[in-house]
Enzyme design. Structure first.
Site, mmCIF file in Angstrom:
data_model
loop_
_atom_site.group_PDB
_atom_site.id
_atom_site.type_symbol
_atom_site.label_atom_id
_atom_site.label_comp_id
_atom_site.label_asym_id
_atom_site.label_seq_id
_atom_site.Cartn_x
_atom_site.Cartn_y
_atom_site.Cartn_z
ATOM 1 N N GLY A 1 -2.892 6.916 3.714
ATOM 2 C CA GLY A 1 -2.450 7.512 4.967
ATOM 3 C C GLY A 1 -1.076 8.138 4.918
ATOM 4 O O GLY A 1 -0.699 8.815 3.954
ATOM 5 N N ASP B 1 2.930 -8.437 1.430
ATOM 6 C CA ASP B 1 2.535 -8.461 2.835
ATOM 7 C C ASP B 1 3.809 -8.457 3.668
ATOM 8 O O ASP B 1 4.592 -9.413 3.619
ATOM 9 C CB ASP B 1 1.709 -9.718 3.113
ATOM 10 N N TYR C 1 -1.162 -2.800 19.840
ATOM 11 C CA TYR C 1 -0.592 -1.655 19.131
ATOM 12 C C TYR C 1 0.489 -0.985 19.977
ATOM 13 O O TYR C 1 1.595 -0.699 19.486
ATOM 14 C CB TYR C 1 -1.698 -0.658 18.786
#
Length: 281
Positions: free
Chosen positions: A36, A82, A182
């Site tokens: 992305g 992570d 989000y």
């Protein structure tokens, strides 16, 4: 004007642009680099001559990408991490900074969308799942904070650096196309960016945010993008289409380069005019 004059003018223009946007040999770290917008940002940095550390949870793709980029002349390394794990982030950033004798630019890009939402009904307030909320906040907000903290800790002693955070237009307005977690994470990170910009300004560290609108990426997970879903997004954008990841590269280079030397605490939408439309309604 003679051909010699044209040549001198062209050389001067090239030299000026090269100086203003020069990031050659700088060390740039990019989280969420395996796909992305992160991949596009990392590619732009590599092609501009920076040494780049790619960070992501996807070990296989990360390794393939590092191999691909390494053939372009820059030094490219990668680390599996992570961002929700604060200790792992600190270790990753510190090790990367030690390897390149410092960290010049950190793109805090890693993010997740939350659980798939297939219809408007599933995005209602009563349907918010707390486990999904905590997971999204953990990556998009706490994970971003972890990366910003680690980057600041190695930049502050040198009194220089740039931290560039991927926010979202969903953090700047209500957005019925995405979920509560989000929106909350992206709205919060916008103010974290502004707070950090004030905190780090005395040490000459610039902190800015990019706020993308709808881009053609895989952040939605494994759900295939259909012509119908893309058309739905396109109707919200004055330019009439979603963006390609390539279209993030110019702004990323600007914010990483000397051209942005007097820019900090700002949020830069890349949204095809969507925010302008929302303000006009």
């Amino acid at each position: 004007m003679t051909s010699t004059d044209h040549s001198v003018e062209s050389d001067a223009r090239t030299a000026y642009l090269g100086r203003v946007f020069d990031i050659r040999d700088r060390h740039v770290l990019v989280t969420g680099a395996a796909s992305g917008l992160g991949r596009a940002i990392a590619e732009a940095m590599v092609d501009a001559g920076a040494n780049v550390t790619l960070v992501d949870r996807d070990a296989g793709t990360l390794r393939q990408l590092a191999d691909e980029f390494a053939g372009r002349g820059a030094t490219v390394t990668h680390a599996v991490c992570d961002v929700a794990d604060a200790d792992a982030v600190e270790a990753t950033v510190t090790e990367a900074a030690d390897r390149f004798d410092g960290l010049d630019v950190a793109f805090v890009n890693a993010g997740i969308p939350g659980a798939p939402r297939t219809d408007a009904e599933s995005r209602r307030l009563e349907r918010v799942q707390l486990d999904d909320w905590e997971r999204v906040i953990g990556v998009n907000l706490t994970g971003a904070l972890n990366t910003m903290r680690a980057a600041a800790s190695v930049m502050r002693p040198r009194r220089s650096g740039r931290i560039i955070v991927t926010a979202s237009t969903a953090g700047l307005r209500a957005d019925p196309m995405v979920g509560y977690a989000y929106v909350a994470s992206k709205a919060a990170i916008v103010n974290v960016v502004r707070q950090a910009a004030l905190d780090l300004a005395p040490d000459q560290i610039r902190v800015n945010a990019i706020a993308p609108g709808p881009f053609r990426t895989n952040i939605g997970g494994k759900r295939p993008r259909t012509p119908e879903s893309e058309a739905t997004w396109a109707r919200t954008i004055p330019l009439g289409r979603m963006a390609d990841p390539e279209e993030i590269k110019g702004l990323a280079l600007l914010l990483a380069s000397p051209a942005s030397s007097f820019m900090t605490g700002a949020v830069f939408p890349v949204d095809g005019g969507a925010l302008a439309l929302s303000h006009a309604l």
